[in-house]
Design an enzyme around this catalytic site. Sequence first.
Site, PDB file in Angstrom:
ATOM      1  CD  GLU A 212      43.274  31.638  10.837  1.00 45.60           C
ATOM      2  OE1 GLU A 212      42.343  31.636  10.024  1.00 45.60           O
ATOM      3  OE2 GLU A 212      44.200  32.474  10.830  1.00 45.60           O
ATOM      4  CD  GLU A 307      48.012  31.226   9.191  1.00 46.05           C
ATOM      5  OE1 GLU A 307      47.802  30.081   9.629  1.00 46.05           O
ATOM      6  OE2 GLU A 307      47.192  31.844   8.483  1.00 46.05           O
TER       7      GLU A 307
END
Length: 458
Positions: A212, A307
Amino acid sequence: MKLIHALIITTFGCSVSRAVTTATPKECFATTEDRIKNLQPCSTTTDSQETWTLNLDCEPLQAIDGFGAAWTDATTFLFDQLSESDQDKLMTDLFTTKGIGMEFMRMTIGQSDLTPDSRWSFDENDGLPDKDLSNWSLTEQGERMRKWILRMGDYNPDILLLGSQWSPPGWMKQNNNLRWEFRDSYVQYFVNFLQAYITVGIELDAITLQNEPLHTAPLSGEAWTMFMDSEYAAILSNATFEAIRREGLSTKIWAYDHNTDHPEYPQYVMDNSPSVDTVAWHCYGGGFSPLKDFAAANPGVKQYMTECWLHETSGEGFFDLPQFIMRPIQNGASGSLAWTLAGSVDLDVSYPGGCEQCTGIVQVNQKVADYELTGDYYKLGQFSKFVRKGARYLHVDGDYVWDDGTGVESAAFVNTDGSTVIVIMNKFQDDLTVTLGGVDGGDVVGVVQGRSVTTWLL
Ligand SMILES: *[C@@H]1O[C@H](CO)[C@@H](O)[C@H](O)[C@H]1NC(C)=O
Ligand SMILES: *[C@@H]1O[C@H](CO)[C@@H](O)[C@H](O)[C@H]1NC(C)=O
Protein backbone atom coordinates in the site's frame (compact mmCIF):
# COMPACT_ATOMS: atom_id res chain seq x y z
CA MET A 1 12.52 -25.95 -2.63
CA LYS A 2 12.22 -23.79 -5.67
CA LEU A 3 8.85 -22.20 -6.06
CA ILE A 4 8.95 -21.25 -9.70
CA HIS A 5 6.26 -22.42 -12.09
CA ALA A 6 5.86 -22.87 -15.78
CA LEU A 7 2.53 -21.85 -17.23
CA ILE A 8 0.66 -24.97 -18.24
CA ILE A 9 -1.51 -24.45 -21.29
CA THR A 10 -4.32 -26.89 -21.77
CA THR A 11 -6.19 -27.51 -24.94
CA PHE A 12 -9.82 -27.63 -24.14
CA GLY A 13 -13.27 -27.73 -25.60
CA CYS A 14 -15.75 -28.12 -22.74
CA SER A 15 -15.00 -31.81 -22.86
CA VAL A 16 -17.82 -33.02 -20.68
CA SER A 17 -19.31 -35.74 -22.80
CA ARG A 18 -22.50 -37.53 -21.92
CA ALA A 19 -24.94 -39.90 -23.52
CA VAL A 20 -27.97 -38.04 -22.18
CA THR A 21 -29.03 -34.48 -22.94
CA THR A 22 -29.58 -33.43 -19.34
CA ALA A 23 -27.57 -34.46 -16.33
CA THR A 24 -26.93 -33.53 -12.74
CA PRO A 25 -23.48 -32.42 -11.59
CA LYS A 26 -21.15 -35.33 -10.82
CA GLU A 27 -20.39 -33.88 -7.40
CA CYS A 28 -21.58 -30.95 -5.32
CA PHE A 29 -20.01 -29.25 -2.30
CA ALA A 30 -21.51 -26.33 -0.40
CA THR A 31 -20.81 -23.91 2.40
CA THR A 32 -23.95 -22.28 3.77
CA GLU A 33 -24.48 -19.04 5.66
CA ASP A 34 -26.26 -20.89 8.49
CA ARG A 35 -23.02 -22.86 8.93
CA ILE A 36 -24.85 -26.16 8.68
CA LYS A 37 -22.78 -27.08 5.64
CA ASN A 38 -19.05 -26.42 5.69
CA LEU A 39 -17.55 -27.49 2.37
CA GLN A 40 -19.70 -30.59 2.52
CA PRO A 41 -21.47 -32.72 -0.07
CA CYS A 42 -24.82 -31.38 -1.19
CA SER A 43 -27.80 -32.85 -2.95
CA THR A 44 -28.54 -31.32 -6.32
CA THR A 45 -31.86 -33.10 -6.77
CA THR A 46 -34.00 -31.58 -4.00
CA ASP A 47 -37.14 -29.77 -5.16
CA SER A 48 -37.05 -26.07 -5.90
CA GLN A 49 -39.64 -23.98 -7.73
CA GLU A 50 -37.21 -21.12 -8.34
CA THR A 51 -35.06 -21.41 -11.44
CA TRP A 52 -32.00 -19.74 -12.89
CA THR A 53 -30.13 -20.21 -16.14
CA LEU A 54 -26.38 -19.94 -16.64
CA ASN A 55 -24.45 -20.49 -19.82
CA LEU A 56 -20.85 -21.67 -19.96
CA ASP A 57 -18.51 -20.08 -22.47
CA CYS A 58 -15.98 -22.74 -23.46
CA GLU A 59 -13.16 -20.42 -24.48
CA PRO A 60 -10.42 -20.85 -21.86
CA LEU A 61 -9.28 -17.50 -20.50
CA GLN A 62 -6.41 -16.70 -18.12
CA ALA A 63 -4.54 -19.39 -16.20
CA ILE A 64 -5.11 -19.63 -12.46
CA ASP A 65 -2.17 -19.90 -10.06
CA GLY A 66 -4.14 -20.38 -6.89
CA PHE A 67 -6.03 -18.96 -3.96
CA GLY A 68 -4.87 -18.49 -0.41
CA ALA A 69 -4.10 -16.15 2.45
CA ALA A 70 -1.27 -14.21 4.09
CA TRP A 71 1.27 -15.21 6.70
CA THR A 72 1.87 -12.43 9.24
CA ASP A 73 3.85 -12.21 12.48
CA ALA A 74 0.53 -12.66 14.27
CA THR A 75 -0.05 -15.89 12.35
CA THR A 76 3.32 -17.43 13.18
CA PHE A 77 3.12 -16.24 16.80
CA LEU A 78 -0.26 -17.94 17.15
CA PHE A 79 0.66 -21.16 15.31
CA ASP A 80 3.71 -21.52 17.57
CA GLN A 81 1.36 -21.88 20.54
CA LEU A 82 -0.41 -24.95 19.17
CA SER A 83 0.64 -28.49 19.99
CA GLU A 84 2.81 -30.30 17.45
CA SER A 85 -0.05 -32.60 16.50
CA ASP A 86 -2.47 -29.67 16.06
CA GLN A 87 0.13 -27.90 13.93
CA ASP A 88 0.44 -30.94 11.71
CA LYS A 89 -3.33 -31.32 11.40
CA LEU A 90 -3.71 -27.63 10.61
CA MET A 91 -0.97 -27.57 7.97
CA THR A 92 -2.58 -30.62 6.34
CA ASP A 93 -5.95 -28.81 6.33
CA LEU A 94 -4.41 -25.68 4.84
CA PHE A 95 -1.93 -26.91 2.28
CA THR A 96 -3.00 -30.34 1.09
CA THR A 97 -6.16 -31.34 -0.77
CA LYS A 98 -7.18 -33.44 2.22
CA GLY A 99 -8.08 -29.94 3.38
CA ILE A 100 -8.41 -26.87 1.16
CA GLY A 101 -5.03 -27.15 -0.60
CA MET A 102 -4.10 -23.48 -0.91
CA GLU A 103 -1.52 -22.88 -3.66
CA PHE A 104 -0.89 -19.13 -3.55
CA MET A 105 0.34 -17.41 -0.38
CA ARG A 106 1.65 -14.06 0.72
CA MET A 107 4.04 -13.36 3.58
CA THR A 108 5.04 -10.15 5.31
CA ILE A 109 8.69 -9.09 4.98
CA GLY A 110 9.51 -7.64 8.39
CA GLN A 111 6.82 -6.15 10.55
CA SER A 112 3.28 -5.31 9.50
CA ASP A 113 0.26 -3.96 11.33
CA LEU A 114 -0.38 -7.55 12.42
CA THR A 115 2.80 -7.84 14.44
CA PRO A 116 2.05 -8.63 18.08
CA ASP A 117 5.57 -7.87 19.35
CA SER A 118 7.45 -4.62 19.52
CA ARG A 119 8.58 -2.68 16.45
CA TRP A 120 11.15 -4.58 14.45
CA SER A 121 12.95 -4.88 11.14
CA PHE A 122 15.97 -6.87 9.96
CA ASP A 123 18.24 -3.97 10.83
CA GLU A 124 16.54 -1.66 13.30
CA ASN A 125 19.94 -0.85 14.81
CA ASP A 126 18.47 1.24 17.63
CA GLY A 127 17.33 3.77 15.03
CA LEU A 128 20.88 4.60 13.98
CA PRO A 129 21.87 4.59 10.30
CA ASP A 130 23.58 1.38 9.19
CA LYS A 131 24.25 2.17 5.56
CA ASP A 132 26.22 -1.00 4.77
CA LEU A 133 23.76 -3.16 6.75
CA SER A 134 26.53 -4.53 8.95
CA ASN A 135 23.98 -5.20 11.68
CA TRP A 136 21.46 -6.96 9.42
CA SER A 137 19.99 -10.13 10.87
CA LEU A 138 16.88 -12.23 10.33
CA THR A 139 15.95 -11.70 14.01
CA GLU A 140 13.74 -13.88 16.16
CA GLN A 141 10.50 -12.82 14.45
CA GLY A 142 12.07 -13.34 11.04
CA GLU A 143 13.34 -16.80 12.02
CA ARG A 144 9.87 -17.72 13.16
CA MET A 145 8.37 -16.71 9.81
CA ARG A 146 11.05 -18.58 7.88
CA LYS A 147 10.49 -21.70 9.97
CA TRP A 148 6.78 -21.68 9.09
CA ILE A 149 7.37 -20.97 5.41
CA LEU A 150 9.78 -23.93 5.36
CA ARG A 151 7.21 -26.06 7.11
CA MET A 152 4.58 -25.08 4.53
CA GLY A 153 6.93 -26.50 1.90
CA ASP A 154 6.77 -29.91 3.60
CA TYR A 155 3.05 -30.01 2.83
CA ASN A 156 3.19 -28.42 -0.63
CA PRO A 157 6.56 -27.46 -2.16
CA ASP A 158 4.87 -25.88 -5.17
CA ILE A 159 3.15 -22.85 -3.64
CA LEU A 160 3.30 -19.50 -5.44
CA LEU A 161 4.85 -17.32 -2.75
CA LEU A 162 4.75 -13.51 -2.65
CA GLY A 163 6.60 -11.46 -0.03
CA SER A 164 5.50 -7.89 0.73
CA GLN A 165 7.28 -5.28 2.79
CA TRP A 166 5.36 -2.90 5.05
CA SER A 167 8.30 -0.73 6.10
CA PRO A 168 12.09 -0.67 5.91
CA PRO A 169 14.05 0.09 9.13
CA GLY A 170 13.18 3.38 10.79
CA TRP A 171 16.57 4.94 10.02
CA MET A 172 15.95 4.56 6.26
CA LYS A 173 12.92 6.83 6.55
CA GLN A 174 12.11 10.46 7.11
CA ASN A 175 8.51 11.69 7.34
CA ASN A 176 7.51 8.17 6.35
CA ASN A 177 9.37 8.42 3.01
CA LEU A 178 12.54 6.65 1.96
CA ARG A 179 15.65 8.76 2.64
CA TRP A 180 17.09 8.79 -0.85
CA GLU A 181 20.69 8.64 0.36
CA PHE A 182 19.84 5.15 1.65
CA ARG A 183 18.38 3.79 -1.58
CA ASP A 184 21.29 1.35 -2.09
CA SER A 185 20.86 0.07 1.46
CA TYR A 186 17.17 -0.31 0.80
CA VAL A 187 17.87 -2.47 -2.27
CA GLN A 188 20.50 -4.54 -0.45
CA TYR A 189 18.06 -5.05 2.43
CA PHE A 190 15.79 -7.03 0.09
CA VAL A 191 18.71 -8.99 -1.31
CA ASN A 192 19.80 -9.96 2.22
CA PHE A 193 16.27 -11.07 2.99
CA LEU A 194 16.02 -13.22 -0.13
CA GLN A 195 19.45 -14.72 0.58
CA ALA A 196 18.35 -15.68 4.10
CA TYR A 197 15.63 -17.77 2.48
CA ILE A 198 17.89 -19.18 -0.24
CA THR A 199 20.15 -20.42 2.56
CA VAL A 200 17.42 -22.81 3.64
CA GLY A 201 16.36 -23.69 0.11
CA ILE A 202 13.43 -21.35 -0.46
CA GLU A 203 13.25 -18.98 -3.36
CA LEU A 204 10.35 -16.56 -3.20
CA ASP A 205 8.51 -16.23 -6.51
CA ALA A 206 7.95 -12.53 -6.14
CA ILE A 207 8.14 -9.54 -3.85
CA THR A 208 6.39 -6.21 -3.74
CA LEU A 209 8.62 -3.39 -2.53
CA GLN A 210 5.96 -1.65 -0.52
CA ASN A 211 2.57 -2.74 0.74
CA GLU A 212 0.00 0.00 0.00
CA PRO A 213 2.52 2.60 -1.15
CA LEU A 214 -0.11 5.36 -1.33
CA HIS A 215 -1.02 4.93 2.32
CA THR A 216 -0.39 8.12 4.19
CA ALA A 217 -0.17 6.76 7.67
CA PRO A 218 -1.21 8.23 10.95
CA LEU A 219 1.87 8.67 13.16
CA SER A 220 0.99 5.41 14.90
CA GLY A 221 1.42 3.62 11.59
CA GLU A 222 4.98 4.73 11.02
CA ALA A 223 6.36 1.36 12.07
CA TRP A 224 4.40 -0.44 9.40
CA THR A 225 3.88 1.92 6.48
CA MET A 226 5.92 3.96 4.07
CA PHE A 227 4.76 6.25 1.30
CA MET A 228 6.34 5.59 -2.09
CA ASP A 229 5.30 7.35 -5.27
CA SER A 230 5.32 5.64 -8.65
CA GLU A 231 8.52 7.36 -9.80
CA TYR A 232 10.47 6.07 -6.81
CA ALA A 233 8.82 2.70 -7.24
CA ALA A 234 10.01 2.46 -10.86
CA ILE A 235 13.59 3.43 -10.02
CA LEU A 236 13.73 1.09 -7.03
CA SER A 237 12.10 -1.77 -8.95
CA ASN A 238 14.80 -1.42 -11.60
CA ALA A 239 17.58 -1.31 -9.06
CA THR A 240 16.23 -4.16 -6.93
CA PHE A 241 15.60 -6.30 -9.98
CA GLU A 242 19.18 -5.82 -11.14
CA ALA A 243 20.58 -6.58 -7.68
CA ILE A 244 18.48 -9.74 -7.41
CA ARG A 245 19.63 -10.95 -10.83
CA ARG A 246 23.27 -10.20 -10.00
CA GLU A 247 22.88 -12.67 -7.13
CA GLY A 248 21.61 -15.25 -9.58
CA LEU A 249 18.10 -15.29 -8.10
CA SER A 250 14.96 -15.32 -10.18
CA THR A 251 12.49 -13.70 -7.76
CA LYS A 252 10.31 -11.22 -9.62
CA ILE A 253 9.12 -7.81 -8.57
CA TRP A 254 5.41 -7.16 -8.81
CA ALA A 255 4.07 -3.63 -8.97
CA TYR A 256 1.92 -1.65 -6.62
CA ASP A 257 0.07 -3.80 -4.01
CA HIS A 258 -2.71 -1.28 -3.46
CA ASN A 259 -6.27 -0.40 -4.48
CA THR A 260 -7.60 -0.40 -8.02
CA ASP A 261 -8.60 3.27 -7.96
CA HIS A 262 -5.10 4.36 -9.03
CA PRO A 263 -4.19 2.17 -12.00
CA GLU A 264 -1.91 4.95 -13.26
CA TYR A 265 0.54 3.96 -10.52
CA PRO A 266 1.32 0.41 -11.70
CA GLN A 267 1.05 1.65 -15.30
CA TYR A 268 3.87 4.10 -14.64
CA VAL A 269 5.95 1.42 -12.91
CA MET A 270 5.50 -1.02 -15.79
CA ASP A 271 6.24 1.64 -18.39
CA ASN A 272 9.44 2.67 -16.64
CA SER A 273 10.71 -0.56 -15.17
CA PRO A 274 10.66 -3.13 -17.96
CA SER A 275 11.30 -6.09 -15.66
CA VAL A 276 7.91 -5.62 -14.01
CA ASP A 277 5.13 -7.48 -15.80
CA THR A 278 2.78 -8.30 -12.95
CA VAL A 279 0.46 -6.16 -10.83
CA ALA A 280 -0.79 -6.79 -7.30
CA TRP A 281 -4.13 -5.18 -6.40
CA HIS A 282 -6.05 -4.70 -3.15
CA CYS A 283 -9.82 -4.66 -2.75
CA TYR A 284 -10.47 -1.55 -0.66
CA GLY A 285 -11.32 0.99 -3.34
CA GLY A 286 -12.12 1.07 -7.04
CA GLY A 287 -13.87 -2.27 -7.59
CA PHE A 288 -12.40 -4.89 -9.92
CA SER A 289 -13.33 -3.65 -13.39
CA PRO A 290 -10.03 -1.68 -13.59
CA LEU A 291 -8.30 -5.07 -13.93
CA LYS A 292 -10.11 -5.66 -17.20
CA ASP A 293 -9.11 -2.24 -18.53
CA PHE A 294 -5.55 -2.78 -17.34
CA ALA A 295 -5.29 -6.10 -19.17
CA ALA A 296 -6.68 -4.50 -22.33
CA ALA A 297 -4.09 -1.72 -22.14
CA ASN A 298 -1.25 -4.12 -21.25
CA PRO A 299 -1.65 -7.37 -23.19
CA GLY A 300 -0.02 -10.28 -21.39
CA VAL A 301 0.12 -8.56 -17.99
CA LYS A 302 -0.40 -10.85 -15.01
CA GLN A 303 -2.65 -9.61 -12.24
CA TYR A 304 -3.45 -10.86 -8.75
CA MET A 305 -5.74 -9.68 -5.99
CA THR A 306 -3.23 -9.80 -3.14
CA GLU A 307 -5.17 -8.41 -0.20
CA CYS A 308 -8.71 -8.21 1.09
CA TRP A 309 -9.39 -8.29 4.80
CA LEU A 310 -11.41 -10.76 6.82
CA HIS A 311 -13.33 -9.52 9.83
CA GLU A 312 -15.78 -12.30 10.54
CA THR A 313 -16.63 -11.05 14.02
CA SER A 314 -17.35 -7.45 13.02
CA GLY A 315 -19.75 -7.17 10.14
CA GLU A 316 -18.16 -9.18 7.33
CA GLY A 317 -20.81 -10.36 4.89
CA PHE A 318 -21.19 -14.04 4.09
CA PHE A 319 -20.40 -13.40 0.43
CA ASP A 320 -17.47 -11.02 0.96
CA LEU A 321 -14.78 -13.67 0.56
CA PRO A 322 -16.25 -15.50 -2.44
CA GLN A 323 -16.80 -12.10 -4.07
CA PHE A 324 -13.21 -11.00 -3.65
CA ILE A 325 -12.07 -14.26 -5.14
CA MET A 326 -14.56 -14.51 -7.97
CA ARG A 327 -14.75 -10.90 -9.13
CA PRO A 328 -11.02 -10.31 -9.70
CA ILE A 329 -10.88 -13.61 -11.62
CA GLN A 330 -13.84 -12.52 -13.77
CA ASN A 331 -11.83 -9.41 -14.59
CA GLY A 332 -8.61 -11.19 -15.52
CA ALA A 333 -6.76 -11.99 -12.29
CA SER A 334 -4.80 -15.24 -11.90
CA GLY A 335 -5.29 -15.61 -8.15
CA SER A 336 -6.67 -14.04 -5.02
CA LEU A 337 -5.58 -13.80 -1.38
CA ALA A 338 -7.35 -13.28 1.92
CA TRP A 339 -5.83 -11.11 4.65
CA THR A 340 -4.97 -13.09 6.77
CA LEU A 341 -4.13 -16.74 7.40
CA ALA A 342 -4.64 -16.69 11.18
CA GLY A 343 -5.93 -14.34 13.84
CA SER A 344 -6.70 -14.51 17.52
CA VAL A 345 -10.22 -15.11 18.90
CA ASP A 346 -9.47 -12.33 21.40
CA LEU A 347 -8.45 -9.90 18.63
CA ASP A 348 -5.27 -9.09 20.54
CA VAL A 349 -2.46 -9.60 18.04
CA SER A 350 -2.38 -6.35 16.08
CA TYR A 351 0.31 -3.69 16.38
CA PRO A 352 -0.91 -0.46 18.03
CA GLY A 353 -2.95 1.38 15.40
CA GLY A 354 -3.13 -1.73 13.21
CA CYS A 355 -6.06 -3.84 12.13
CA GLU A 356 -7.72 -4.81 15.41
CA GLN A 357 -10.77 -6.33 13.72
CA CYS A 358 -8.81 -8.53 11.32
CA THR A 359 -9.53 -12.24 11.49
CA GLY A 360 -7.97 -15.20 9.72
CA ILE A 361 -9.29 -18.25 7.96
CA VAL A 362 -8.05 -19.86 11.18
CA GLN A 363 -8.77 -18.32 14.59
CA VAL A 364 -6.51 -19.32 17.47
CA ASN A 365 -7.53 -19.27 21.12
CA GLN A 366 -4.31 -18.54 22.98
CA LYS A 367 -5.79 -19.28 26.41
CA VAL A 368 -6.44 -22.93 25.61
CA ALA A 369 -3.93 -23.35 22.76
CA ASP A 370 -6.65 -24.39 20.36
CA TYR A 371 -7.88 -23.22 16.97
CA GLU A 372 -10.98 -23.21 14.82
CA LEU A 373 -11.43 -23.19 11.08
CA THR A 374 -13.67 -20.22 10.28
CA GLY A 375 -16.46 -19.92 7.72
CA ASP A 376 -13.93 -18.14 5.53
CA TYR A 377 -11.72 -21.24 5.54
CA TYR A 378 -14.54 -23.27 4.04
CA LYS A 379 -15.57 -20.57 1.57
CA LEU A 380 -11.98 -20.27 0.35
CA GLY A 381 -11.91 -24.05 0.03
CA GLN A 382 -14.92 -23.92 -2.31
CA PHE A 383 -12.37 -22.56 -4.80
CA SER A 384 -8.90 -23.70 -3.73
CA LYS A 385 -9.71 -27.37 -3.20
CA PHE A 386 -11.19 -27.87 -6.68
CA VAL A 387 -9.63 -25.25 -8.94
CA ARG A 388 -6.01 -26.31 -9.17
CA LYS A 389 -2.88 -24.58 -10.38
CA GLY A 390 -2.83 -24.20 -14.14
CA ALA A 391 -6.63 -24.31 -14.45
CA ARG A 392 -8.10 -21.88 -16.98
CA TYR A 393 -10.95 -19.54 -16.17
CA LEU A 394 -14.16 -19.92 -18.20
CA HIS A 395 -16.66 -17.08 -18.37
CA VAL A 396 -20.26 -17.86 -17.41
CA ASP A 397 -23.17 -15.81 -18.80
CA GLY A 398 -26.22 -15.20 -16.67
CA ASP A 399 -24.96 -13.64 -13.43
CA TYR A 400 -27.14 -10.91 -12.00
CA VAL A 401 -27.30 -9.19 -8.63
CA TRP A 402 -30.13 -6.84 -7.67
CA ASP A 403 -29.77 -3.70 -5.58
CA ASP A 404 -30.99 -5.59 -2.52
CA GLY A 405 -27.99 -7.94 -2.87
CA THR A 406 -29.96 -11.00 -4.03
CA GLY A 407 -28.91 -12.76 -7.20
CA VAL A 408 -26.39 -15.21 -8.58
CA GLU A 409 -22.67 -14.91 -9.32
CA SER A 410 -20.55 -17.65 -10.80
CA ALA A 411 -17.20 -18.58 -12.28
CA ALA A 412 -16.14 -21.76 -14.05
CA PHE A 413 -12.75 -23.34 -14.54
CA VAL A 414 -11.21 -26.19 -16.48
CA ASN A 415 -8.40 -27.98 -14.70
CA THR A 416 -5.30 -29.26 -16.46
CA ASP A 417 -6.74 -32.80 -16.24
CA GLY A 418 -9.76 -31.62 -18.24
CA SER A 419 -12.20 -31.66 -15.32
CA THR A 420 -14.60 -28.72 -15.25
CA VAL A 421 -15.69 -26.91 -12.09
CA ILE A 422 -18.24 -24.17 -11.51
CA VAL A 423 -18.54 -22.14 -8.32
CA ILE A 424 -21.96 -20.56 -7.79
CA MET A 425 -23.06 -18.03 -5.16
CA ASN A 426 -26.81 -18.24 -4.56
CA LYS A 427 -27.55 -14.95 -2.81
CA PHE A 428 -31.28 -15.68 -2.44
CA GLN A 429 -32.84 -17.16 0.68
CA ASP A 430 -34.51 -19.79 -1.50
CA ASP A 431 -32.91 -22.76 -3.17
CA LEU A 432 -32.56 -22.40 -6.94
CA THR A 433 -32.79 -24.98 -9.69
CA VAL A 434 -29.90 -23.92 -11.88
CA THR A 435 -29.65 -24.98 -15.51
CA LEU A 436 -26.13 -24.72 -16.87
CA GLY A 437 -26.07 -24.61 -20.66
CA GLY A 438 -23.17 -24.52 -23.05
CA VAL A 439 -21.75 -27.82 -21.86
CA ASP A 440 -20.95 -30.50 -24.48
CA GLY A 441 -23.44 -33.33 -24.25
CA GLY A 442 -26.29 -31.24 -22.87
CA ASP A 443 -27.43 -29.10 -19.97
CA VAL A 444 -26.38 -29.75 -16.42
CA VAL A 445 -29.23 -29.16 -13.99
CA GLY A 446 -29.06 -29.08 -10.22
CA VAL A 447 -30.33 -27.36 -7.11
CA VAL A 448 -28.13 -24.76 -5.42
CA GLN A 449 -29.02 -24.15 -1.81
CA GLY A 450 -30.12 -20.65 -0.72
CA ARG A 451 -27.45 -18.43 0.86
CA SER A 452 -24.65 -20.77 -0.15
CA VAL A 453 -21.40 -20.91 -2.04
CA THR A 454 -21.65 -24.10 -4.05
CA THR A 455 -19.11 -25.92 -6.19
CA TRP A 456 -20.17 -28.37 -8.85
CA LEU A 457 -17.80 -30.81 -10.46
CA LEU A 458 -19.36 -31.33 -13.86
C1 LIG B 1 22.95 -4.53 16.40
O1 LIG B 1 21.81 -5.33 16.58
C2 LIG B 1 21.68 -5.87 17.88
C3 LIG B 1 20.48 -6.75 17.85
O2 LIG B 1 20.52 -7.59 16.74
C4 LIG B 1 21.54 -4.76 18.88
O3 LIG B 1 21.45 -5.29 20.18
C5 LIG B 1 22.72 -3.81 18.76
O4 LIG B 1 22.53 -2.72 19.59
C6 LIG B 1 22.88 -3.37 17.35
N1 LIG B 1 24.10 -2.59 17.20
C7 LIG B 1 24.10 -1.29 17.16
C8 LIG B 1 25.41 -0.65 16.93
O5 LIG B 1 23.09 -0.63 17.30
C1 LIG C 1 14.88 1.08 -15.81
O1 LIG C 1 15.80 0.36 -16.59
C2 LIG C 1 15.57 0.43 -17.99
C3 LIG C 1 16.61 -0.43 -18.67
O2 LIG C 1 16.52 -1.74 -18.25
C4 LIG C 1 15.64 1.87 -18.46
O3 LIG C 1 15.29 1.93 -19.82
C5 LIG C 1 14.67 2.72 -17.66
O4 LIG C 1 14.82 4.08 -17.99
C6 LIG C 1 14.91 2.55 -16.19
N1 LIG C 1 13.87 3.26 -15.46
C7 LIG C 1 14.11 4.04 -14.44
C8 LIG C 1 12.92 4.70 -13.83
O5 LIG C 1 15.19 4.22 -13.96
